[in-house]
Scaffold this motif. Structure first.
Motif, PDB file in Angstrom:
ATOM      1  N   ALA A 110       0.857  -1.184   0.000  1.00 24.99           N
ATOM      2  CA  ALA A 110       0.000   0.000   0.000  1.00 24.99           C
ATOM      3  C   ALA A 110       0.897   1.239   0.000  1.00 24.99           C
ATOM      4  CB  ALA A 110      -0.896  -0.039   1.224  1.00 24.99           C
ATOM      5  N   PRO A 111       0.328   2.419  -0.251  1.00 23.52           N
ATOM      6  CA  PRO A 111       1.153   3.618  -0.257  1.00 23.52           C
ATOM      7  C   PRO A 111       1.870   3.797   1.086  1.00 23.52           C
ATOM      8  CG  PRO A 111      -1.088   4.136  -0.926  1.00 23.52           C
ATOM      9  CD  PRO A 111      -1.070   2.696  -0.583  1.00 23.52           C
ATOM     10  N   ARG A 224      -4.273   0.444 -13.875  1.00 22.77           N
ATOM     11  CA  ARG A 224      -5.324   0.194 -12.894  1.00 22.77           C
ATOM     12  C   ARG A 224      -6.692   0.592 -13.436  1.00 22.77           C
ATOM     13  NH1 ARG A 224      -4.368   0.193  -7.545  1.00 22.77           N
ATOM     14  NH2 ARG A 224      -6.576  -0.157  -7.329  1.00 22.77           N
ATOM     15  N   GLN A 260       0.809  -1.970  -6.656  1.00 24.49           N
ATOM     16  CA  GLN A 260      -0.048  -1.369  -5.646  1.00 24.49           C
ATOM     17  C   GLN A 260      -0.962  -2.427  -5.037  1.00 24.49           C
ATOM     18  OE1 GLN A 260      -2.048   1.588  -7.985  1.00 24.49           O
ATOM     19  NE2 GLN A 260      -0.353   3.031  -7.793  1.00 24.49           N
ATOM     20  N   MET A 261      -1.631  -2.025  -3.987  1.00 28.42           N
ATOM     21  CA  MET A 261      -2.607  -2.921  -3.371  1.00 28.42           C
ATOM     22  C   MET A 261      -3.998  -2.368  -3.663  1.00 28.42           C
ATOM     23  SD  MET A 261      -0.759  -5.208  -1.795  1.00 28.42           S
ATOM     24  CE  MET A 261      -1.462  -5.959  -0.341  1.00 28.42           C
ATOM     25  N   THR A 262      -4.950  -3.259  -3.675  1.00 27.38           N
ATOM     26  CA  THR A 262      -6.306  -2.819  -3.934  1.00 27.38           C
ATOM     27  C   THR A 262      -7.252  -3.532  -2.966  1.00 27.38           C
ATOM     28  OG1 THR A 262      -7.951  -2.510  -5.656  1.00 27.38           O
ATOM     29  CG2 THR A 262      -6.739  -4.573  -5.708  1.00 27.38           C
ATOM     30  N   THR A 263      -8.416  -2.953  -2.780  1.00 26.77           N
ATOM     31  CA  THR A 263      -9.365  -3.554  -1.854  1.00 26.77           C
ATOM     32  C   THR A 263     -10.274  -4.495  -2.610  1.00 26.77           C
ATOM     33  OG1 THR A 263      -9.365  -1.412  -0.778  1.00 26.77           O
ATOM     34  CG2 THR A 263     -10.958  -3.014  -0.003  1.00 26.77           C
ATOM     35  N   SER A 276     -13.694  -7.147   3.446  1.00 30.46           N
ATOM     36  CA  SER A 276     -12.801  -6.629   2.426  1.00 30.46           C
ATOM     37  C   SER A 276     -11.375  -6.970   2.806  1.00 30.46           C
ATOM     38  CB  SER A 276     -12.980  -5.125   2.272  1.00 30.46           C
ATOM     39  OG  SER A 276     -12.645  -4.489   3.475  1.00 30.46           O
ATOM     40  N   VAL A 277     -10.616  -7.353   1.820  1.00 30.68           N
ATOM     41  CA  VAL A 277      -9.213  -7.660   2.048  1.00 30.68           C
ATOM     42  C   VAL A 277      -8.380  -6.843   1.079  1.00 30.68           C
ATOM     43  CG1 VAL A 277      -9.477  -9.995   2.932  1.00 30.68           C
ATOM     44  CG2 VAL A 277      -9.385  -9.609   0.478  1.00 30.68           C
ATOM     45  N   LEU A 278      -7.158  -6.608   1.474  1.00 32.62           N
ATOM     46  CA  LEU A 278      -6.243  -5.918   0.574  1.00 32.62           C
ATOM     47  C   LEU A 278      -5.475  -6.959  -0.218  1.00 32.62           C
ATOM     48  CD1 LEU A 278      -4.728  -3.006   2.641  1.00 32.62           C
ATOM     49  CD2 LEU A 278      -6.031  -2.842   0.546  1.00 32.62           C
ATOM     50  N   VAL A 279      -5.520  -6.835  -1.517  1.00 38.46           N
ATOM     51  CA  VAL A 279      -4.792  -7.782  -2.362  1.00 38.46           C
ATOM     52  C   VAL A 279      -3.968  -6.991  -3.376  1.00 38.46           C
ATOM     53  CG1 VAL A 279      -6.509  -9.606  -2.146  1.00 38.46           C
ATOM     54  CG2 VAL A 279      -6.713  -7.937  -3.984  1.00 38.46           C
ATOM     55  N   PRO A 280      -2.918  -7.590  -3.914  1.00 34.36           N
ATOM     56  CA  PRO A 280      -2.142  -6.899  -4.940  1.00 34.36           C
ATOM     57  C   PRO A 280      -3.024  -6.553  -6.134  1.00 34.36           C
ATOM     58  CG  PRO A 280      -0.934  -8.792  -4.151  1.00 34.36           C
ATOM     59  CD  PRO A 280      -2.298  -8.868  -3.527  1.00 34.36           C
TER      60      PRO A 280
ATOM     61  N   GLN B 244      -7.812  -3.892   7.885  1.00 36.93           N
ATOM     62  CA  GLN B 244      -8.317  -4.898   6.992  1.00 36.93           C
ATOM     63  C   GLN B 244      -7.345  -6.049   6.979  1.00 36.93           C
ATOM     64  OE1 GLN B 244      -8.455  -1.803   3.990  1.00 36.93           O
ATOM     65  NE2 GLN B 244     -10.369  -2.693   3.335  1.00 36.93           N
ATOM     66  N   VAL B 245      -7.876  -7.196   6.791  1.00 37.01           N
ATOM     67  CA  VAL B 245      -7.003  -8.351   6.717  1.00 37.01           C
ATOM     68  C   VAL B 245      -6.211  -8.274   5.426  1.00 37.01           C
ATOM     69  CG1 VAL B 245      -6.918 -10.851   6.645  1.00 37.01           C
ATOM     70  CG2 VAL B 245      -8.644  -9.713   8.005  1.00 37.01           C
ATOM     71  N   GLY B 247      -4.909  -9.748   2.493  1.00 35.10           N
ATOM     72  CA  GLY B 247      -5.207 -10.995   1.812  1.00 35.10           C
ATOM     73  C   GLY B 247      -4.220 -11.272   0.715  1.00 35.10           C
ATOM     74  N   ASN B 262      -3.442   2.196   5.355  1.00 31.17           N
ATOM     75  CA  ASN B 262      -2.060   2.081   5.737  1.00 31.17           C
ATOM     76  C   ASN B 262      -1.617   3.095   6.770  1.00 31.17           C
ATOM     77  OD1 ASN B 262       0.216   0.578   5.342  1.00 31.17           O
ATOM     78  ND2 ASN B 262       1.161   2.234   4.216  1.00 31.17           N
ATOM     79  N   LEU B 278      -8.368   4.243  -0.830  1.00 34.55           N
ATOM     80  CA  LEU B 278      -7.117   3.754  -1.398  1.00 34.55           C
ATOM     81  C   LEU B 278      -6.957   4.155  -2.860  1.00 34.55           C
ATOM     82  CD1 LEU B 278      -4.786   2.122  -0.265  1.00 34.55           C
ATOM     83  CD2 LEU B 278      -5.852   0.064  -1.143  1.00 34.55           C
ATOM     84  N   ASN B 282      -3.309   5.891  -3.714  1.00 37.09           N
ATOM     85  CA  ASN B 282      -2.320   5.376  -4.649  1.00 37.09           C
ATOM     86  C   ASN B 282      -1.820   6.435  -5.613  1.00 37.09           C
ATOM     87  OD1 ASN B 282      -1.802   2.662  -4.018  1.00 37.09           O
ATOM     88  ND2 ASN B 282      -3.805   2.072  -4.796  1.00 37.09           N
ATOM     89  N   THR B 311       3.401   9.384   3.491  1.00 39.77           N
ATOM     90  CA  THR B 311       4.031   8.734   2.349  1.00 39.77           C
ATOM     91  C   THR B 311       4.930   9.772   1.742  1.00 39.77           C
ATOM     92  OG1 THR B 311       1.824   8.012   1.865  1.00 39.77           O
ATOM     93  CG2 THR B 311       3.520   7.437   0.273  1.00 39.77           C
TER      94      THR B 311
END
Lengths: 346, 328
Positions: A110-111, A224, A260-263, A276-280, B244-245, B247, B262, B278, B282, B311
């Protein structure tokens, strides 16, 4: 030359239908028939241009399969160079000495996690003299986000030099100017530019054979959003990944892509269970593009890097720190095990 | 040959694959490859590459905030790029923005950049008398005419105009006015209205934010200009505060959680995150958080303002909690 192997039906050559028919009509059945035929006479016989005849013959000459023996591969693997991250724990997670050349490593975060800092540190570290345990190479930094801050690179380079020269007479030392002039920065403003740059990077890498590390910060930014045609996006990304893997192999350099990461929202049963999870970013299929994938995250006050995908290394999580000097170890942290050794099932 | 294949633009050609190109233009695969490469070098010529040394020679002074302590914290001021400043209302976002305008337009011998400034107001009207006061108090020796003359104000009231102005009109305006700083106060105001947030809206909004982010970054790079976006905050609720988890990989342990947006977990309550989520986070290069802490509890005047760099590529003190007390 193993002649028997060359006996291959003409119909299996990669030719267009018309040419294949002409060959067939002229009596050519296997590649052995074509062995001693000259291009001009073939052209005459088939009533096609010399070029076309050449394209047929060219296919015969080429060794159809290039392979490497596993032994050679192992030797090559053992000689593979690395670029250190300046953080021991990070290096060990990646197999001992840092980011491996010949491989594509993806770092997701993430940022504010320090992706750019790691990138800049690698650019500097790629240039460490061989006498000081480095590769004495050059670096390419593809900046898609405008986050490459040269003043910060100067700081990192100064700290790195200081650490290298500590306790030694600095005779074969380098200057900051030298460091900076070996980092090649490309600023990218759109995904078209990104594709165009990757397309022509071959030439640049040929001209600059000393390049040891190629950083893309970030691969995702221009991909993105803004794609009505997701098929196009997937194709462009795959094409780019293919190029990057090739660069890593052919030019023996470490490719590091930041992501970056995304929700991602997953629907649970009933609206309360949505989580919700953060994933690449860039989706699941993009996960195949890299050899090693690292995800950066906060755990309370400490930054952690987790190796989540690798063909040869153990998955693990290590702490790291971003300081004024660059990427460093978290003070007091000792890696518990050697991650290179996989745990064997007992 | 290319004409036969009926490609409309060079980009279309570039974005097609080798085999597709070969088929459509009826050329050989190798030729298609060569064509793509040649086209690439024309669309994006290699001279765009610079070494870090060249960048260093070209780099300009940072934009001072007009406050010594803050400048020190920012290592000589703000650098060209997109900076987000966020914090609750009344924390001093606008104050900081106005000071930046003053310093961008002030002459060099007073520590300014001797350029122009653009202030895009989407929320409150531009606080013109306050601006005048700040210019006077910051630089008492300076005739405020120069500062006022070089600061240009744009009011935008709806999202569509904002999108258009930021995407297309800003870059030429920066060039024309020789602006060294652009303030957008605030980036979220025109967005927050439609927070009915169906899934489609979220995607659309992310798209718009990307467009803005891209345009701002390009402008910042092309004109070596500091672009500052002020942003409001949203509360982070207790449940979400623990994050948030994280993932995307096997066995993500519950302890390995990623804080929303973050942000580092603060011990106290009143945790806030910048709005727009987010998707916008970004987009920015540097993020600065402004907040208040009570030095003497219960005494409003005893509150110090806290500046926290979240950041920042050129900063390392990630939320070191450095105290920049505003001397107001």
């Amino acid at each position: 030359m193993p002649m028997k192997q060359m006996q291959r039906p003409v119909s299996t050559l990669n030719l267009d239908q018309a040419l294949r028919t002409r060959l067939h009509n002229a009596g050519y059945r296997t590649t052995a028939d074509l062995k001693d035929v000259a291009a001009d006479s073939l052209a005459q016989q088939l009533k096609v241009s010399i070029d076309q005849a050449m394209s047929v013959l060219k296919q015969l000459k080429r060794d159809p399969l290039v392979s490497v023996s596993a032994l050679t591969a192992l030797t090559r693997e053992r000689q593979r160079s690395f670029v250190t991250t300046s953080c021991k724990a990070f290096d060990e997670m990646l197999g001992g000495s840092g980011v491996p050349a010949g491989r594509v490593t993806e770092i997701c975060g993430a940022p504010g996690m320090g992706k750019t800092q790691i990138g800049m540190q690698l650019c500097v570290n790629a240039q460490i003299l061989s006498s000081q345990g480095g590769e004495h190479g050059e670096a390419i930094y593809i900046d898609t986000e405008g986050s490459f801050i040269v003043e910060r690179v100067v700081e990192i380079a100064e700290a790195t030099l200081e650490a290298l020269n500590a306790g030694k007479d600095s005779q074969d030392s380098q200057t900051i100017e030298q460091f900076l002039s070996r980092i090649h920065v490309f600023r990218i403003h759109s995904y078209v530019e990104q594709v165009a740059l990757i397309n022509q990077l071959d030439d640049f890498l040929t001209e600059h054979p000393k390049v040891k590390v190629l950083i893309i910060d970030s691969i995702a930014f221009h991909f993105r959003q803004n794609f009505a045609d997701m098929g196009l996006r997937t194709r462009l990304l795959n094409g780019m990944a293919q190029h990057l893997r090739r660069f890593a192999e052919e030019f023996d350099l470490a490719v590091v892509m930041m992501n970056q990461m995304t929700t991602r929202v997953t629907r649970g049963q009933g609206s309360d269970n949505d989580s919700s999870v953060l994933v690449p970013a860039l989706g699941d299929s993009w996960g195949h593009a890299c050899t090693n994938r690292i995800i950066l995250s906060w755990q309370y006050e400490v930054r952690y890097a987790a190796l989540v995908k690798s063909p040869n290394l153990q998955e693990c999580t290590i702490p790291y720190a971003i300081t004024s000097k660059g990427v460093r170890d978290v003070p007091g942290h000792r890696p518990a095990t050697n991650p290179r050794k996989r745990l064997l099932p007992t | 040959m290319i004409l036969v294949a009926q490609f409309a633009t060079a980009e279309d050609v570039l974005l097609s694959s080798e085999s597709e190109l070969a088929k459509r233009a009826r050329i050989k695969g190798e030729d298609a490859k060569a064509l793509l490469r040649q086209l690439s070098s024309q669309l994006f010529s290699a001279p765009k590459h610079q070494t870090a040394q060249e960048l260093f020679m070209r780099s300009t002074d940072g934009l001072s905030t007009g406050d010594k302590l803050l400048d020190e914290l920012l290592r000589g001021g703000l650098r060209p790029g997109v900076t987000e400043v966020f914090g609750k209302s009344g924390v001093g976002k606008t104050q900081l923005a106005l000071q930046l305008c003053v310093m961008a337009t002030a002459p060099a011998h007073l520590g300014g950049l001797d350029g122009g400034a653009i202030y895009i107001a989407t929320e409150q009207p531009f606080p013109i008398t306050r601006f005048h006061d700040i210019a006077l108090s910051r630089l008492p020796t300076l005739d405020p005419i120069q500062v006022l003359d070089r600061t240009h104000i744009i009011h935008i009231r709806d999202q569509e105009t904002q999108q258009h102005v930021l995407s297309y009109c800003l870059s030429p305006a920066i060039a024309r006015l020789k602006a060294r700083v652009v303030i957008i106060d605030s980036i979220a105001a025109n967005f927050r209205g439609d927070e009915g947030a169906s899934e489609l809206n979220v995607a659309l909004r992310a798209n718009m934010l990307y467009e803005i982010g891209r345009a701002l970054k390009t402008a910042a790079h092309d004109h070596q200009c500091v672009i500052v976006c002020l942003n409001q905050v949203v509360d982070v609720f207790e449940g979400a505060r623990h994050g948030q988890v994280l993932g995307g990989f096997k066995g993500a342990s519950p302890s390995l959680q990623l804080n929303m947006n973050n942000m580092k977990l603060a011990a106290g309550k009143n945790e806030v995150a910048p709005s727009l989520g987010l998707a916008w986070s970004n987009m920015v290069n540097t993020r600065i958080k402004l907040s208040r802490v009570n030095i003497a509890p219960g005494n409003l005047l005893g509150q110090a303002r806290l500046l926290d760099a979240e950041t920042a590529e050129h900063l390392f003190n990630h939320g070191a909690g450095c105290r920049g007390k505003d001397d107001r």
